[in-house]
Design a protein around this motif. Structure first.
Motif, PDB file in Angstrom:
ATOM      1  N   GLY A  45     -33.763  -4.540  -1.958  1.00 39.19           N
ATOM      2  CA  GLY A  45     -32.891  -5.352  -2.812  1.00 39.19           C
ATOM      3  C   GLY A  45     -31.545  -5.666  -2.218  1.00 39.19           C
ATOM      4  O   GLY A  45     -30.590  -5.939  -2.963  1.00 39.19           O
ATOM      5  N   GLY A  46     -31.434  -5.640  -0.901  1.00 44.35           N
ATOM      6  CA  GLY A  46     -30.164  -5.995  -0.259  1.00 44.35           C
ATOM      7  C   GLY A  46     -29.913  -5.176   0.981  1.00 44.35           C
ATOM      8  O   GLY A  46     -30.770  -4.409   1.448  1.00 44.35           O
ATOM      9  N   SER A  47     -28.732  -5.336   1.534  1.00 41.79           N
ATOM     10  CA  SER A  47     -28.357  -4.647   2.767  1.00 41.79           C
ATOM     11  C   SER A  47     -28.481  -3.135   2.609  1.00 41.79           C
ATOM     12  O   SER A  47     -28.165  -2.581   1.549  1.00 41.79           O
ATOM     13  N   LEU A  48     -28.929  -2.473   3.671  1.00 41.82           N
ATOM     14  CA  LEU A  48     -29.024  -1.012   3.640  1.00 41.82           C
ATOM     15  C   LEU A  48     -27.681  -0.355   3.917  1.00 41.82           C
ATOM     16  O   LEU A  48     -27.467   0.801   3.538  1.00 41.82           O
ATOM     17  N   THR A  49     -26.778  -1.074   4.575  1.00 40.20           N
ATOM     18  CA  THR A  49     -25.470  -0.516   4.907  1.00 40.20           C
ATOM     19  C   THR A  49     -24.378  -1.180   4.078  1.00 40.20           C
ATOM     20  O   THR A  49     -24.519  -2.317   3.623  1.00 40.20           O
ATOM     21  N   VAL A  50     -23.285  -0.460   3.910  1.00 42.96           N
ATOM     22  CA  VAL A  50     -22.139  -1.005   3.184  1.00 42.96           C
ATOM     23  C   VAL A  50     -21.477  -2.067   4.057  1.00 42.96           C
ATOM     24  O   VAL A  50     -21.699  -2.125   5.270  1.00 42.96           O
ATOM     25  N   PRO A  51     -20.645  -2.960   3.459  1.00 47.21           N
ATOM     26  CA  PRO A  51     -19.915  -3.928   4.276  1.00 47.21           C
ATOM     27  C   PRO A  51     -19.099  -3.221   5.356  1.00 47.21           C
ATOM     28  O   PRO A  51     -18.447  -2.211   5.096  1.00 47.21           O
ATOM     29  N   ASP A  52     -19.159  -3.728   6.564  1.00 43.97           N
ATOM     30  CA  ASP A  52     -18.457  -3.128   7.707  1.00 43.97           C
ATOM     31  C   ASP A  52     -18.895  -1.674   7.909  1.00 43.97           C
ATOM     32  O   ASP A  52     -18.097  -0.824   8.315  1.00 43.97           O
ATOM     33  N   GLY A  53     -20.171  -1.415   7.641  1.00 47.97           N
ATOM     34  CA  GLY A  53     -20.671  -0.043   7.661  1.00 47.97           C
ATOM     35  C   GLY A  53     -21.274   0.404   8.969  1.00 47.97           C
ATOM     36  O   GLY A  53     -21.934   1.449   9.019  1.00 47.97           O
ATOM     37  N   VAL A  54     -21.052  -0.362  10.048  1.00 46.75           N
ATOM     38  CA  VAL A  54     -21.553   0.038  11.373  1.00 46.75           C
ATOM     39  C   VAL A  54     -20.358   0.128  12.318  1.00 46.75           C
ATOM     40  O   VAL A  54     -19.662  -0.855  12.547  1.00 46.75           O
ATOM     41  N   LYS A  55     -20.148   1.316  12.860  1.00 48.77           N
ATOM     42  CA  LYS A  55     -19.041   1.547  13.789  1.00 48.77           C
ATOM     43  C   LYS A  55     -19.593   1.981  15.137  1.00 48.77           C
ATOM     44  O   LYS A  55     -20.571   2.730  15.206  1.00 48.77           O
ATOM     45  N   SER A  56     -18.958   1.520  16.199  1.00 41.07           N
ATOM     46  CA  SER A  56     -19.438   1.826  17.541  1.00 41.07           C
ATOM     47  C   SER A  56     -18.280   2.229  18.445  1.00 41.07           C
ATOM     48  O   SER A  56     -17.182   1.669  18.359  1.00 41.07           O
ATOM     49  N   LYS A  57     -18.537   3.224  19.311  1.00 40.98           N
ATOM     50  CA  LYS A  57     -17.575   3.622  20.338  1.00 40.98           C
ATOM     51  C   LYS A  57     -18.313   3.738  21.665  1.00 40.98           C
ATOM     52  O   LYS A  57     -19.406   4.309  21.733  1.00 40.98           O
ATOM     53  N   PHE A  58     -17.721   3.194  22.713  1.00 35.37           N
ATOM     54  CA  PHE A  58     -18.249   3.411  24.052  1.00 35.37           C
ATOM     55  C   PHE A  58     -17.642   4.691  24.612  1.00 35.37           C
ATOM     56  O   PHE A  58     -16.458   4.988  24.411  1.00 35.37           O
ATOM     57  N   LEU A  59     -18.474   5.449  25.342  1.00 35.77           N
ATOM     58  CA  LEU A  59     -18.077   6.747  25.872  1.00 35.77           C
ATOM     59  C   LEU A  59     -18.427   6.821  27.348  1.00 35.77           C
ATOM     60  O   LEU A  59     -19.492   6.384  27.766  1.00 35.77           O
ATOM     61  N   VAL A  60     -17.523   7.427  28.116  1.00 30.28           N
ATOM     62  CA  VAL A  60     -17.749   7.625  29.547  1.00 30.28           C
ATOM     63  C   VAL A  60     -17.822   9.124  29.810  1.00 30.28           C
ATOM     64  O   VAL A  60     -16.930   9.883  29.417  1.00 30.28           O
ATOM     65  N   ALA A  61     -18.894   9.566  30.468  1.00 30.30           N
ATOM     66  CA  ALA A  61     -19.082  10.991  30.717  1.00 30.30           C
ATOM     67  C   ALA A  61     -18.027  11.522  31.673  1.00 30.30           C
ATOM     68  O   ALA A  61     -17.631  10.851  32.646  1.00 30.30           O
ATOM     69  N   THR A  62     -17.564  12.733  31.418  1.00 29.62           N
ATOM     70  CA  THR A  62     -16.651  13.398  32.337  1.00 29.62           C
ATOM     71  C   THR A  62     -17.413  13.860  33.577  1.00 29.62           C
ATOM     72  O   THR A  62     -18.644  13.902  33.597  1.00 29.62           O
ATOM     73  N   GLU A  63     -16.676  14.251  34.601  1.00 26.35           N
ATOM     74  CA  GLU A  63     -17.309  14.733  35.823  1.00 26.35           C
ATOM     75  C   GLU A  63     -18.113  16.001  35.594  1.00 26.35           C
ATOM     76  O   GLU A  63     -19.072  16.276  36.328  1.00 26.35           O
ATOM     77  N   PHE A  64     -17.743  16.789  34.577  1.00 23.37           N
ATOM     78  CA  PHE A  64     -18.410  18.070  34.349  1.00 23.37           C
ATOM     79  C   PHE A  64     -19.434  18.025  33.209  1.00 23.37           C
ATOM     80  O   PHE A  64     -19.994  19.046  32.842  1.00 23.37           O
ATOM     81  N   SER A  65     -19.708  16.860  32.679  1.00 22.02           N
ATOM     82  CA  SER A  65     -20.659  16.753  31.586  1.00 22.02           C
ATOM     83  C   SER A  65     -22.083  17.052  32.077  1.00 22.02           C
ATOM     84  O   SER A  65     -22.516  16.480  33.090  1.00 22.02           O
ATOM     85  N   PRO A  66     -22.844  17.921  31.393  1.00 26.18           N
ATOM     86  CA  PRO A  66     -24.226  18.150  31.784  1.00 26.18           C
ATOM     87  C   PRO A  66     -25.082  16.885  31.715  1.00 26.18           C
ATOM     88  O   PRO A  66     -25.985  16.693  32.531  1.00 26.18           O
ATOM     89  N   ILE A  67     -24.819  16.045  30.734  1.00 27.31           N
ATOM     90  CA  ILE A  67     -25.525  14.765  30.591  1.00 27.31           C
ATOM     91  C   ILE A  67     -24.583  13.653  31.019  1.00 27.31           C
ATOM     92  O   ILE A  67     -23.504  13.504  30.453  1.00 27.31           O
ATOM     93  N   ARG A  68     -25.001  12.883  32.018  1.00 29.02           N
ATOM     94  CA  ARG A  68     -24.157  11.800  32.545  1.00 29.02           C
ATOM     95  C   ARG A  68     -24.977  10.527  32.661  1.00 29.02           C
ATOM     96  O   ARG A  68     -26.193  10.552  32.550  1.00 29.02           O
TER      97      ARG A  68
END
Length: 262
Positions: A239-262
């Protein structure tokens, strides 16, 4: 649900370096450290030289460490100089509390903290949120040696009562379409019960080869007729949108040199 979470956790454990005999991971903690002015380099050094090993010694699993990145007007990314975002995991809440108590009282940590803060505190604020993997979560798989990736953290806020429908859309359509368009699915999480907005929040991570690839992937995904049909069908059913207005937020992330996952 506990069996599903355990199965997902085991796959996450395998991808993040757990030994097979260690207990399944049910709880993740996303922490954001706001560095005091001019202290980011010292904070990163303390993590690299001391904190990661001490976390590990006290039963915590270091999953990934990132710096938030902001897009410039000429479509480049630069790391912010005041936020360190990282993800830890634990078998359960009881283990988490025991690990942090032991860590906080460890003489090695007390000495390292005091030495690093002889000229002032390194952290002005700490944010934290506790996460539980969904049944469609993917493992945090490390990239091949020498390959760097750009990460993206996305938070969806649903209308009341629509989180299950959003889960269904991701489980049945969205994650497969992300892969089709060159994105790598990583962890998908609900907020641990009892936290604010736990009934309306989905938080997840993706990996891209770089910013240009991310933008290209999102453009092709959004224009994919399969996605358009799946989105339309899910919203018609609810019956309509699943998310609220402006309900999707995004951030870009850069792994540090010591991060196990890069």
């Amino acid at each position: 649900m506990k069996k599903i979470l355990a199965a997902v956790a085991l796959s996450l454990a395998a991808a993040t370096g757990f030994a097979a005999e260690e207990p399944a991971t049910h709880l993740f903690e996303l922490r954001t450290y706001h560095a005091a002015p001019g202290k980011m380099d010292a904070l990163l050094k303390r993590f690299e030289d001391h904190t990661l090993d001490l976390f590990k010694n006290h039963g915590m699993t270091n999953v990934a460490y990132w710096r938030e990145a902001e897009k410039t007007e000429d479509s480049k990314l630069i790391s912010t100089n005041d936020r360190l975002i990282f993800l830890l995991s634990y078998p359960d809440r009881e283990a988490r509390e025991a690990s942090w108590k032991a860590f906080s009282n460890d003489p090695a940590w007390i000495a390292a903290s005091a030495a690093s803060e002889k000229d002032g505190k390194l952290v002005s604020k700490v944010d934290q949120v506790f996460l539980e993997p969904t049944d469609f979560s993917s493992p945090f798989i490390a990239a091949a040696d020498g390959v760097t990736r750009l990460f993206e953290m996305r938070v969806y806020t649903t209308m009341d009562g629509k989180l299950d429908a959003l889960h269904s859309r991701f489980r049945d359509h969205t994650t497969q379409l992300f892969e089709k368009h060159g994105m790598t699915n990583l962890g998908y999480f609900n907020l641990e019960e009892g936290q604010p907005d736990a009934e309306t929040t989905l938080l997840y991570f993706l990996a891209h080869s770089d910013l240009k690839a991310a933008e290209s992937s999102w453009d092709s995904f959004r224009n994919d007729p399969v996605w358009i049909a799946a989105k339309s069908a899910s919203e018609e059913a609810e019956g309509g949108s699943l998310t609220v207005p402006d309900g999707v937020k995004s951030k870009f992330l850069v792994a540090t040199e010591f991060s196990p996952i890069r």
